[in-house]
Enzyme design. Structure first.
Site, mmCIF file in Angstrom:
data_model
loop_
_atom_site.group_PDB
_atom_site.id
_atom_site.type_symbol
_atom_site.label_atom_id
_atom_site.label_comp_id
_atom_site.label_asym_id
_atom_site.label_seq_id
_atom_site.Cartn_x
_atom_site.Cartn_y
_atom_site.Cartn_z
ATOM 1 N N HIS A 166 0.833 -1.335 0.009
ATOM 2 C CA HIS A 166 0.084 0.134 0.056
ATOM 3 C C HIS A 166 0.850 1.350 0.176
ATOM 4 O O HIS A 166 0.646 2.438 -0.770
ATOM 5 C CB HIS A 166 -0.901 0.127 1.307
ATOM 6 C CG HIS A 166 -1.702 1.415 1.492
ATOM 7 N ND1 HIS A 166 -2.773 1.465 0.761
ATOM 8 C CD2 HIS A 166 -1.442 2.420 2.118
ATOM 9 C CE1 HIS A 166 -3.319 2.499 1.104
ATOM 10 N NE2 HIS A 166 -2.575 3.426 1.890
ATOM 11 N N GLU A 167 2.043 1.137 0.804
ATOM 12 C CA GLU A 167 2.808 2.299 0.892
ATOM 13 C C GLU A 167 3.690 2.690 -0.195
ATOM 14 O O GLU A 167 3.979 3.712 -0.739
ATOM 15 C CB GLU A 167 3.621 2.314 2.195
ATOM 16 C CG GLU A 167 3.023 2.223 3.641
ATOM 17 C CD GLU A 167 2.066 3.374 3.694
ATOM 18 O OE1 GLU A 167 2.360 4.387 3.275
ATOM 19 O OE2 GLU A 167 1.201 3.076 4.488
ATOM 20 N N HIS A 170 1.902 4.423 -3.245
ATOM 21 C CA HIS A 170 1.691 5.969 -3.199
ATOM 22 C C HIS A 170 2.945 6.323 -3.925
ATOM 23 O O HIS A 170 2.654 7.338 -4.651
ATOM 24 C CB HIS A 170 1.715 6.430 -1.870
ATOM 25 C CG HIS A 170 0.672 6.261 -1.057
ATOM 26 N ND1 HIS A 170 -0.682 6.811 -1.481
ATOM 27 C CD2 HIS A 170 0.318 5.597 0.331
ATOM 28 C CE1 HIS A 170 -1.651 6.343 -0.578
ATOM 29 N NE2 HIS A 170 -1.218 5.664 0.237
ATOM 30 N N GLU A 200 -6.088 7.178 -1.330
ATOM 31 C CA GLU A 200 -5.852 6.059 -0.577
ATOM 32 C C GLU A 200 -6.783 4.725 -1.248
ATOM 33 O O GLU A 200 -6.273 3.767 -0.947
ATOM 34 C CB GLU A 200 -6.609 6.359 0.950
ATOM 35 C CG GLU A 200 -5.884 7.231 1.763
ATOM 36 C CD GLU A 200 -4.454 6.740 1.936
ATOM 37 O OE1 GLU A 200 -4.100 5.591 2.269
ATOM 38 O OE2 GLU A 200 -3.695 7.724 2.113
#
Length: 385
Positions: A245-246, A249, A298
């Site tokens: 997920h990070e 970004h 997100e």
């Protein structure tokens, strides 16, 4: 985008801002001129002879006792009290219409509008995996420099507080091992879209001793994980879901997009206030513009992260498990009572539903990456040893 192109665009935006402010001042001067003419015309009604009142005919100034000549929002002169602030146009005013009909002003507005459209179109980039287009005015070098400065500052503070885990710590090694495996698939050519920011990136992973259940990433591939989050994780698959997920970004350049949006909003606020006297407060803009975009980023990171984890041969369904645990922590802390439109992140239940709907589609990605062969080899090794 090169650094030269970046500064050219910044100079172009600055020129547009100056021109808009200049036009706004001309607009204000036109209003003041109309009101002044209207005031003189009312003062001269019923007078004969000279168009200017004699000193003896002028109304005397009435100034309250114990008050200065300047009092509140009024000032007193030989013509009586007059507001010093904003005064509306009289119904017969022609300044707005004259300003709009002015050929020079029309050309300037047309050129400024065309320039803004050109900058927006030329700065659009396609995000890998989701194929959404967004406008980014921040060049990659500037983005990485800001991320590097932020990351070093965070590490320095953690070292000062003695909360930074050393690289040889078991938690640091696990985060680094899983993170580099995710970063490897994120940096390849799969997924399409714009990926120049992934070339030559130096990934770093740090673990900080803190009860906070959180992890974050800054531009340039710098990831920080808190031990409060690691305490909730029970497998490398769940850790991979967090790190994917990070990393997503970075793939989507969400930080650069956020900086671009902030610059555009500040530009609009400056032109509205300095040019036309219209204050735009940051609070409503935060709720109407930044928060929805943050939730969108997100959700997009969830979509990309699930695919990255599957391509790195981790169980993509572990992401739903992680967010279910985070949802329980939100309820304990009382954050679940925050209204959805005031959140920076989507509602946890909604994120879990979306991830569960995406998981069946990731099996093909795992198969294309040869994960089934790796699993067969792992099972064979277990039987032998």
């Amino acid at each position: 985008m090169s650094l030269v192109q970046h500064f050219r665009r910044r100079k172009f935006l600055t020129d547009i801002c100056k021109k808009a402010i200049q036009l706004g001042h001309e607009y204000k001067k036109g209003k003041e001129l109309v009101n002044k003419r209207s005031f003189f015309s009312r003062s001269q009604q019923g007078q004969t002879g000279s168009s200017v009142l004699r000193p003896s005919q002028r109304p005397k100034t009435v100034v309250p006792q114990n008050h200065h000549a300047w009092h509140g929002s009024y000032y007193y002169n030989s013509w009586g009290p007059r507001r010093s602030g904003y005064v509306r146009f009289d119904s017969g005013g022609r300044a707005p219409r004259d300003w709009i009909q002015n050929k020079r002003n029309q050309r300037i507005v047309l050129i400024a509008g065309a320039g803004c459209v050109y900058i927006y179109v030329s700065s659009r980039q396609e995000i890998p995996y989701t194929h959404r287009y967004h406008s980014v005015l921040v060049d990659i070098d500037t983005e990485r420099m800001l991320g590097e400065q932020t990351f070093r500052q965070i590490l320095a503070e953690a070292k000062m507080n003695r909360s930074l885990l050393p690289p040889h710590h078991m938690a640091s090694q696990m985060v680094r091992r899983v993170g580099k495996r995710i970063a490897a698939v994120a940096s390849d050519d799969y997924g399409g879209g714009y990926k120049e920011q992934m070339k030559g990136i130096q990934w770093e992973f740090a673990v900080i001793q803190s009860p906070d259940v959180n992890a974050f990433v800054v531009p340039g591939g710098k990831v920080v994980v808190f031990t409060g989050l690691l305490n909730l994780i029970r497998s490398e698959d769940e850790l991979a879901a967090v790190l994917a997920h990070e990393v997503a970004h970075i793939v989507a350049r969400h930080a650069a997009e956020r900086m671009t949006q902030g610059s555009v909003i500040e530009f609009i606020r400056m032109v509205a206030y300095l040019g036309f006297g219209i204050p735009l407060f940051s609070g409503p803009l935060q709720a109407l513009f930044f928060l929805p975009n943050s939730r969108q980023a997100e959700t997009e990171a969830d979509t990309i992260g699930v695919q990255l984890a599957a391509r790195a041969c981790y169980d993509a369904s572990a992401a739903a498990t992680v967010f279910e645990k985070l949802g329980r922590e939100e309820k304990k802390s009382g954050m679940s009572s925050i209204p959805a439109f005031l959140r920076t992140h989507p509602v946890t239940e909604e994120r879990v539903r979306n991830i569960k709907a995406m998981v069946p589609k990731t099996s093909l990605l795992a198969e294309e990456s040869g994960c089934n062969d790796m699993q067969s080899f792992a099972d064979y090794a277990k039987r032998i040893f």
